[in-house]
Write an enzyme that holds these catalytic residues in place. Structure first.
Site, PDB file in Angstrom:
ATOM      1  N   ARG A  16       8.361   4.638  -0.797  1.00 11.51           N
ATOM      2  CA  ARG A  16       8.034   4.198  -2.163  1.00 11.51           C
ATOM      3  C   ARG A  16       9.294   4.056  -3.011  1.00 11.51           C
ATOM      4  O   ARG A  16       9.384   3.176  -3.868  1.00 11.51           O
ATOM      5  CB  ARG A  16       7.029   5.169  -2.801  1.00 11.51           C
ATOM      6  CG  ARG A  16       5.656   4.933  -2.232  1.00 11.51           C
ATOM      7  CD  ARG A  16       4.613   5.953  -2.578  1.00 11.51           C
ATOM      8  NE  ARG A  16       3.408   5.605  -1.821  1.00 11.51           N
ATOM      9  CZ  ARG A  16       2.335   6.352  -1.709  1.00 11.51           C
ATOM     10  NH1 ARG A  16       2.289   7.531  -2.302  1.00 11.51           N
ATOM     11  NH2 ARG A  16       1.302   5.945  -1.014  1.00 11.51           N
ATOM     12  N   TYR A  64       2.005  -3.056  -0.691  1.00  9.41           N
ATOM     13  CA  TYR A  64       2.322  -2.169   0.447  1.00  9.41           C
ATOM     14  C   TYR A  64       2.957  -0.851  -0.008  1.00  9.41           C
ATOM     15  O   TYR A  64       3.357  -0.695  -1.131  1.00  9.41           O
ATOM     16  CB  TYR A  64       3.116  -2.869   1.554  1.00  9.41           C
ATOM     17  CG  TYR A  64       4.480  -3.474   1.251  1.00  9.41           C
ATOM     18  CD1 TYR A  64       5.223  -3.174   0.128  1.00  9.41           C
ATOM     19  CD2 TYR A  64       5.036  -4.361   2.178  1.00  9.41           C
ATOM     20  CE1 TYR A  64       6.472  -3.731  -0.073  1.00  9.41           C
ATOM     21  CE2 TYR A  64       6.284  -4.922   1.985  1.00  9.41           C
ATOM     22  CZ  TYR A  64       6.989  -4.594   0.850  1.00  9.41           C
ATOM     23  OH  TYR A  64       8.213  -5.145   0.657  1.00  9.41           O
ATOM     24  N   GLU A  65       2.933   0.090   0.929  1.00  7.04           N
ATOM     25  CA  GLU A  65       3.311   1.494   0.638  1.00  7.04           C
ATOM     26  C   GLU A  65       2.414   2.095  -0.430  1.00  7.04           C
ATOM     27  O   GLU A  65       2.862   2.913  -1.242  1.00  7.04           O
ATOM     28  CB  GLU A  65       4.784   1.623   0.210  1.00  7.04           C
ATOM     29  CG  GLU A  65       5.804   1.102   1.164  1.00  7.04           C
ATOM     30  CD  GLU A  65       5.649   1.661   2.559  1.00  7.04           C
ATOM     31  OE1 GLU A  65       4.924   2.646   2.738  1.00  7.04           O
ATOM     32  OE2 GLU A  65       6.228   1.049   3.480  1.00  7.04           O
ATOM     33  N   GLY A  66       1.173   1.700  -0.443  1.00  4.35           N
ATOM     34  CA  GLY A  66       0.222   2.226  -1.429  1.00  4.35           C
ATOM     35  C   GLY A  66       0.112   1.272  -2.602  1.00  4.35           C
ATOM     36  O   GLY A  66       1.103   1.012  -3.296  1.00  4.35           O
TER      37      GLY A  66
END
Ligand SMILES: Cc1cc2nc3c(=O)[nH]c(=O)nc-3n(C[C@H](O)[C@H](O)[C@H](O)COP(=O)(O)OP(=O)(O)OC[C@H]3O[C@@H](n4cnc5c(N)ncnc54)[C@H](O)[C@@H]3O)c2cc1C
Length: 561
Positions: A292, A432-434
């Site tokens: 993140r 992406y990555e949450g």
């Protein structure tokens, strides 16, 4: 062109007063000095080393990666004989960085790394992502080394870490067709093969960036009969060992040079990282938090690229007999873009410093009693700032890309201008990555337990120059509005998400406002490492935080009626 030296706000953050402490912690009192050629003797030398490497990365970004970006976007990667072949420009980018010895720069020296902390590593990703955000994803995946370095046993470290320095590419294989945001549902199976004394992986992974990589970190279900996160373990898989098919590459709207693959594991042999059952709970959570930061830095790089494209066009394009930059409406767009970039960047490096501090303490092994409070505070801050960074920086990148097209008018809609590519590349950053929604979920704990309010109180207590008082007053009012919003949220559980999103956005704006005030404070106290004043950006962000808090309170009242 050098994408590091032409942007002195990077040097400003690299020379933040906390960096000497971070360098000393990371270097464990400079214990490597004398044992390794490049090991610094003191903090000043360490920061000079970071600066030198950033200059090299800035050169490569400006002279190689940026000029390749347009063609890479058109050509993209393809599959040949079960291997992923990068576009020629991507290959060149990769090879130049590899030949310059830049892979694995944050790894320990024992494994040929440079032992860099996060701040300079994250800066390399920002610089590279400004040149080409898609390539930024490939570059930042070398952070898989950090997970191996932190959690794998020595035999695995000795086997794989030197290869990352030599340029072995990496991927992080988490997502599956039925397990996206909800990684607890991962089904790819890991079984222990007694006869060959190794684990075997079977199943499908989807949307894997750099899916043709040499080394894969794979989340898999090791505990039969389980269906939650506690049945998952983490594995490192070596492409040389066979058992992997690259089934397809996705045809995407943006970051087209970055291969996104569907993978089928068929009895693929793998090594377990750390302990069974801790795959998701511990290792992936750590890797995702690092990733993140990576997406935060890709976002800031894209923010910067969009700003520069817009400024250059506005200076050149004439309408009504003058350059369009002279129109207040255009200048406002440019000011907002610059302010978002400065705000996201200052949050990026504040978060990175916190991550550096707590990780360096952990790497020491024994944390002394007089260090414990500093360690805990840094860890708490890293935990609460990371979702704010991922959320705000990625949303700002999208907004900057949108405004960049607006400044270009009709030309911005045409393929001839870079802003069209930036707009497409930005879109993935908040997914992406949450996703942004999941970042709000991640921020909820800090909202509920008062950690954000405590952080704001800590910032508010710092002495500042009288010239900055009116800005602080705006943030104090915004904080009072936030507290009113929080009370309404607590009384209205059924509109939970709407309130939490508003609260997260307000909190993030207030925190970025304070951080920009501190940046101006440094400048007022004589720091000249960045020639440009951060004052306009601080004014913008403090006013934005105030306005956002008022708007949120008004909306919350409307919800409650
Ligand atoms: C280009 C690209 C590269 C990628 N690279 C990688 C990679 O290298 N490795 C990897 O493992 N994965 C990768 N991914 C996968 C990526 O991380 C997922 O796509 C992302 O996490 C979202 O999962 P999903 O697509 O299944 O969406 P879903 O989880 O189905 O979400 C759909 C929508 O529902 C919302 N939602 C879901 N759950 C909640 C909730 N609890 N609360 C509120 N809202 C919710 C989401 O915000 C979203 O708006 C990549 C994806 C893309 C597109």
């Amino acid at each position: 062109m050098n994408f590091y030296t032409d942007n002195d706000s990077l040097k400003f953050h690299l020379t933040h007063p906390e960096m000497k402490k971070i360098a000393a912690l990371k270097e464990r009192g400079f214990a490597d000095h004398g044992q390794y050629e490049d090991a610094p003797a003191d903090a000043d030398e360490a920061i000079e080393n970071y600066d030198r490497v950033l200059q090299l990365v800035g050169d490569i970004a400006g002279d190689v990666i940026a000029p390749n970006a347009e063609e890479v976007d058109h050509v993209g990667p393809h599959i040949d004989n079960n291997s992923v072949v990068y576009a020629p420009g991507t290959r060149q980018n990769y090879d130049v960085l590899k030949q310059s010895g830049l892979f694995g720069i944050s790894m320990p020296r024992k494994y040929h790394g440079l032992n860099f902390p996060y701040v300079p590593f994250i800066m390399t990703t920002e610089i590279i992502s400004r040149a080409d955000t898609g390539f930024g994803t490939i570059w930042s995946l070398q952070d898989c080394a950090e997970t191996i370095s932190s959690f794998a046993d020595d035999a695995i470290k000795d086997k794989f870490l030197p290869r990352i320095y030599e340029g072995a590419s990496c991927s992080m294989d988490l997502t599956e067709p039925d397990a996206g945001s909800d990684l607890q549902s991962v089904r790819l199976k890991a079984t222990f093969d007694e006869a060959n004394n190794c684990w075997r992986l079977n199943g499908v992974k989807r949307f894997i960036t750099n899916g043709g990589a040499d080394l894969h970190l794979v989340l898999a279900r090791s505990e039969e009969g389980t269906n939650d996160g506690r049945g998952l373990s983490y594995y490192v898989y070596d492409r040389n060992d066979g058992g992997l098919t690259v089934r397809r590459l996705e045809n995407k709207m943006g970051i087209k040079g970055s291969p996104t693959a569907e993978l089928v594991f068929n009895n693929a042999p793998a090594y377990i990282v750390g302990e069974r059952r801790l795959g998701l709970i511990k290792y992936v959570m750590t890797l995702m938090n690092d990733a993140r930061l990576g997406v935060g830095s890709q976002s800031v790089g894209l923010c910067e690229a969009a700003c520069r494209e817009a400024v250059a066009y506005a200076a050149e394009r004439e309408q009504f007999g003058q350059a369009i930059v002279n129109f207040p409406a255009v200048r406002d767009l440019l000011l907002a873009m610059r302010a978002r970039t400065d705000a996201a960047r200052t949050l990026l490096y504040e978060t990175s410093r916190m991550v550096d501090t707590y990780k360096a303490y952990e790497a020491k092994g024994k944390i002394e009693s007089d260090e414990r409070a500093d360690y805990k505070a840094a860890q708490r801050s890293a935990d609460i700032l990371t979702p704010l960074l991922k959320l705000s920086a990625s949303e700002f990148a999208n907004r900057n890309a949108y405004d960049c097209i607006q400044v270009h008018g009709g030309s911005g809609f045409m393929k001839e201008y870079a802003c069209e590519r930036l707009y497409r590349d930005a879109r993935i950053l908040s997914i992406y990555e949450g996703t942004s929604q999941l970042q709000v979920v991640a921020a909820m704990k800090g909202i509920a337990n008062g950690a954000y309010i405590a952080k704001i109180a800590e910032y508010d207590a710092r002495p500042i120059h009288s010239e900055l008082e009116p800005l602080r007053e705006l943030l104090r009012q915004a904080t009072e509005n936030y507290k009113a919003l929080a009370e309404m949220a607590n009384a209205n559980a059924e509109t939970d998400y709407d309130f939490r999103r508003m609260q997260t956005d307000v909190i993030a704006s207030i925190i970025m406002g304070y951080l920009l005030i501190f940046d101006v404070e440094r400048q007022l106290n004589g720091d000249e490492s960045c020639k440009r004043s951060f004052m306009p950006s601080a004014r913008f962000m403090c006013a934005h935080a105030h306005a956002e808090s008022l708007r949120s309170v008004a909306m919350a009242k409307a919800y409650c009626k």
